[in-house]
Design an enzyme around this catalytic site. Structure first.
Site, PDB file in Angstrom:
ATOM      1  N   ASP A   4      -9.281  -7.474  -6.723  1.00 28.30           N
ATOM      2  CA  ASP A   4      -9.510  -8.613  -5.837  1.00 28.30           C
ATOM      3  C   ASP A   4     -10.884  -9.231  -6.024  1.00 28.30           C
ATOM      4  OD1 ASP A   4     -10.500  -6.156  -4.720  1.00 28.30           O
ATOM      5  OD2 ASP A   4     -10.755  -7.165  -2.787  1.00 28.30           O
ATOM      6  N   GLU A  11     -11.017  -4.169  -2.233  1.00 25.48           N
ATOM      7  CA  GLU A  11     -12.396  -3.675  -2.175  1.00 25.48           C
ATOM      8  C   GLU A  11     -13.289  -4.632  -1.404  1.00 25.48           C
ATOM      9  OE1 GLU A  11     -16.630  -3.150  -3.366  1.00 25.48           O
ATOM     10  OE2 GLU A  11     -15.318  -4.902  -3.630  1.00 25.48           O
TER      11      GLU A  11
END
Length: 479
Positions: free
Chosen positions: A119, A186
């Site tokens: 991400d 994350e």
């Protein structure tokens, strides 16, 4: 009086002697290693990275905004781009969007884990005009690949997979098991990605020997007074704590203001907190860092670091002058939100402010609240810690063979480089693995990264190709 002068003269000579002795015996902790054998890396790896950046795998604080289909399309892209990886390694999806790949080794023993995350953070609309190119284009400009994720963290993810594909094409089988762990959230705390992956490890009684995640980097600029290129490896990371301050006072019409209002009182508290930072500390991790960089410094700096028993105040003063240095020696605070008022001519009865703290290892909630309350010195202001906090306890052992191996690998990767452990000032997915092994490291093999979470995020094509070589040899030579 004459004897007194003799005594002070003797003390001075002894002091200078001790300082000089400590300085000259302050030996380097660096290791030498033969440079890597160069491997042929096709220009196709650049195209692969460009394509990876075009998938808008964006994490939002509001999970309803996350486009799951972008992650699924990214997974399909990875499978098509790295056919050997997805054929030879066991692939699991954790919570649908995170990936865990298992590469079976020749022998039993604790595995190693290589981490990265899929991400990326969003791009602010207000900054889009400041980008040289579309932030999700992956365009190549003057030897750099631009785009969100180029360095955080698709650069690492793609480099790990490129190196693995190359090794598989050469028929390589690792000595020990290797796991590739690619979380999907994350940037919004990793609760459903890396945390769940660690739960799988716990259920299967798997204890990694070493974990390598993003974090430290190669730098020519980040270490005060060091004239050499350095690679900093995070062996611990700071905690994440958010605190809310609130003050309620009687409001009213702006034509008849009281001497103090809620905004006035809270503004005063904010100024006090900024003017009275948390105390600076040379803790375990920072002292370890100084042990590694100190012997490589110019003589006067080397003397100070070799004699911290007397020069610690000076060292703290030097490090306090830069944002990165200051963050490494104290718990920091940054006010990120302030709310009050609903109308221009109405004095509000309530004001709230939010301060985000990055805490030194082993900092307790009680210590945080005690410091803030003592500084603010206003019992009318409520100070509360939010529950979404992290307090990592993990600190890797630099005397362990895993750190030595990582240090030697970096020394072979870049000539004349200083390798040093340091305190990671941001949060990473690696903290979750700290629950099952102390040997969690944070490092990417790229130099002075630009645009992290900001404008014109980019990575040099040369640095990227060399980074693939780093992961290639890190995997190949591990025993």
């Amino acid at each position: 009086m004459k004897n007194l002068f003799k005594f002070f003269g003797f003390v001075l000579i002894a002091f200078i002697g001790v300082c000089l002795f400590n300085t000259f015996t302050f030996k380097s902790k660096q290791v030498s290693a033969e440079s890597f054998e160069q491997i042929a890396i096709s220009d196709s790896v650049i195209s692969h990275l460009q394509q990876a950046i075009r998938f808008k795998t964006i994490s939002y604080d509001d999970s309803l905004k996350t486009d799951s289909s972008a992650f699924f399309k990214f997974h399909d892209f990875l499978k098509n781009t790295f056919p050997l990886v997805f054929e030879k390694l066991k692939v699991e999806k954790i919570n649908q969007l995170s990936l865990l790949l298992h590469w079976k080794g020749k022998s039993m023993g604790n595995p190693i884990v290589l981490m990265a995350h899929q991400d990326v953070v969003p791009v602010e609309d207000a900054t889009r005009n400041e980008w040289k190119t579309d932030p999700f284009s992956g365009n190549l400009i003057d030897g750099f690949v631009y785009g969100r994720g180029a360095i955080d963290d698709k650069g690492s993810l793609m480099a790990i997979l490129e190196s693995t594909e190359l090794l598989l094409a050469n028929g390589f089988v690792p000595e020990k098991d290797i796991y590739l762990a690619f979380g999907h959230d994350e940037e919004i705390n990793g609760k459903y990605g890396a945390k769940k992956i660690v739960e799988v490890f716990k259920q299967r009684n798997i204890t990694p020997e070493m974990v390598l995640d993003e974090g430290g980097m190669i730098t020519n600029t980040k270490i005060p007074n060091l004239k050499k290129t350095a690679a900093v490896i995070g062996i611990a990371e700071k905690g994440y704590v958010t605190v809310d301050l609130k003050l309620n006072m009687e409001g009213g019409h702006s034509s008849m203001p009281e001497r103090n209002t809620a905004i006035d009182g809270l503004a005063e508290a904010i100024v006090k907190i900024k003017r009275h930072p948390f105390p600076a500390e040379l803790g375990t991790v920072v002292n370890s860092f100084l042990d590694y960089v100190g012997p490589e410094m110019p003589f006067t700096d080397k003397m100070a670091m070799a004699n911290r028993w007397v020069f610690s105040t000076l060292i703290k003063s030097i490090y306090s002058k830069t944002p990165a240095g200051n963050a490494s020696i104290r718990t920091t605070n940054a006010f990120t939100q302030f709310h009050s008022g609903v109308k221009e001519n109405l004095i509000p009865g309530e004001a709230t402010a939010t301060v985000n703290l990055r805490t030194l290892p082993h900092t307790s909630d009680e210590a945080i609240l005690d410091h803030l309350r003592n500084v603010v010195s206003n019992p009318a202001i409520s100070i509360e810690i939010r529950p979404n906090k992290t307090s990592p306890k993990q600190i890797a052992d630099v005397e362990h063979p895993t750190f030595k191996y990582l240090q030697k690998t970096i020394a072979a990767y870049k000539k004349d480089i200083i390798v040093a452990p340091f305190l990671m000032i941001g949060a990473t997915d690696g903290r979750y693995f700290g629950e099952i092994t102390p040997q969690v490291f944070r490092f990417v093999p790229f130099k002075d990264l630009e645009g992290l979470h900001g404008v014109n995020e980019r990575i040099s094509t040369q640095e990227y190709k060399e980074g693939i070589g780093f992961y290639y040899h890190l995997i190949k030579d591990y025993r």
